[in-house]
Design an enzyme around this catalytic site. Structure first.
Site, mmCIF file in Angstrom:
data_model
loop_
_atom_site.group_PDB
_atom_site.id
_atom_site.type_symbol
_atom_site.label_atom_id
_atom_site.label_comp_id
_atom_site.label_asym_id
_atom_site.label_seq_id
_atom_site.Cartn_x
_atom_site.Cartn_y
_atom_site.Cartn_z
ATOM 1 C CG MET A 108 13.306 9.726 -28.872
ATOM 2 S SD MET A 108 12.275 10.175 -30.263
ATOM 3 C CE MET A 108 12.960 11.737 -30.708
ATOM 4 C CG HIS A 129 19.996 12.715 -23.472
ATOM 5 N ND1 HIS A 129 20.500 13.061 -24.698
ATOM 6 C CD2 HIS A 129 18.654 12.595 -23.632
ATOM 7 C CE1 HIS A 129 19.506 13.131 -25.579
ATOM 8 N NE2 HIS A 129 18.372 12.866 -24.954
ATOM 9 C CD GLN A 173 8.575 11.203 -30.003
ATOM 10 O OE1 GLN A 173 8.404 10.296 -29.193
ATOM 11 N NE2 GLN A 173 9.251 12.296 -29.687
ATOM 12 N N GLY A 175 13.459 16.697 -19.509
ATOM 13 C CA GLY A 175 14.227 17.940 -19.613
ATOM 14 C C GLY A 175 13.324 19.158 -19.801
ATOM 15 C CD GLN A 194 8.865 15.166 -24.384
ATOM 16 O OE1 GLN A 194 8.695 14.783 -25.522
ATOM 17 N NE2 GLN A 194 10.035 15.013 -23.775
ATOM 18 C CB SER A 207 19.566 14.439 -30.608
ATOM 19 O OG SER A 207 19.507 13.943 -29.294
#
Ligand code: PAF
Length: 282
Positions: A30, A37, A61, A148, A154, A187
């Site tokens: 995102m 990342h 989401q 990750g 997830q 983030s």
């Protein structure tokens, strides 16, 4: 490196790359890219010949009271980072390109795996994730995709989804990258005030304390969870969302850690929701 904004263009380019026999690696993001990342990009480079990164803040989401509007968008910086780390294509679609008017098909994550932890606390979140990841997989058609470990649930859900739906993509899960003081890269760390940032590593310290206790033969989940809760609650800036230990196969909470389990935490630090986890295996 090229930046592509339409599905049609991605497909045309990927088709050519595949014709030349290249293995396609994919890192969905995102944006607001950080060292976490970067490690995914580096894994993708190692395991494939042509690396695609998607940068798309996926509205579906986020819950109605979550941070979709204020989620950091740093596309120019992200592009530089991608270029430095040997990315070949950045896919940066608009919301309209992904969800045109009339869009109405979603991927539901049924079963226990979608019901616990963040699934219980963020209603609709994994439906949004599974839907966008399916769409991105269908658009990019990669051979491998990298996720990750910080978002452990997830990653498990995506692995299960590709198996359940016969999606021919290998899912690689890459280790959590941390700041020097232990805070998992995210983030959302950008939201933290100076005061909040200073205490943020307490989450990792709490997990470490529980993990040490586990290594010293504490297998009672209630005791391990208590260690984490006590440590985090020692700082009044935190409000715990959940501390849970689940079996990594069934995703049911365990009473005793006798099989590989995941100790997962979500806690608000001020208004920022942070998550982290550790595997309980010897
Ligand atoms: O982990 C994320 O950044 C997102 O959930 C993902 C996988 C890119 C889907 O929007």
């Amino acid at each position: 490196m090229i930046v592509v904004e339409t599905v049609k263009e991605v497909r045309e380019i990927i088709r050519e790359k595949k014709k030349s026999g290249l293995k396609i690696g994919f890192v969905p993001t995102m944006g607001c890219l950080h060292r976490g990342h970067v490690s995914l990009l580096d894994v993708a480079s190692k395991l494939s010949d042509y690396v695609v990164v998607s940068i798309f803040v996926n509205p579906i989401q986020f819950g109605p009271n979550e941070d979709y509007e204020k989620y950091p968008r740093t596309f120019e910086q992200d592009k530089i980072m991608c270029e430095k780390h040997n990315v070949h294509m950045v896919f940066h679609p608009s919301v309209k390109e992904i969800y045109p008017e009339g869009f109405s098909t979603f991927v539901e994550v049924e079963g226990q795996i979608g019901k616990v932890l963040c699934g219980a606390k963020r209603k609709g979140h994994f439906r949004g994730v599974a839907t966008i990841v399916t769409k991105l997989f269908n658009i990019v058609e990669p051979d491998i995709a990298i996720f990750g470990q910080k978002d452990a649930q997830q990653a498990f859900i995506i692995k299960k989804m590709v198996k359940d739906m016969n999606i021919p993509i290998e899912i690689v899960v890459s280790e959590t990258i941390r700041e020097k003081d232990g805070l998992a890269m995210s983030s959302r760390n950008n939201y933290l005030s100076k005061e909040e940032r200073a205490v943020a590593p307490i989450i990792k310290q709490a997990l470490d304390e529980a993990y040490s206790a586990f290594l010293n033969n504490e297998i009672k989940a209630s005791s391990l969870k208590k260690i984490v809760e006590k440590k985090i609650s020692s700082c009044p800036l935190f409000k715990i969302d959940y501390v849970e230990i689940v079996d990594t196969v069934t995703f049911f909470p365990v009473e005793e850690v006798v099989k590989p389990s995941l100790l997962a935490v979500a806690a608000y630090l001020g208004k920022t929701r942070l998550i982290d986890n550790v595997f309980l295996t010897k």
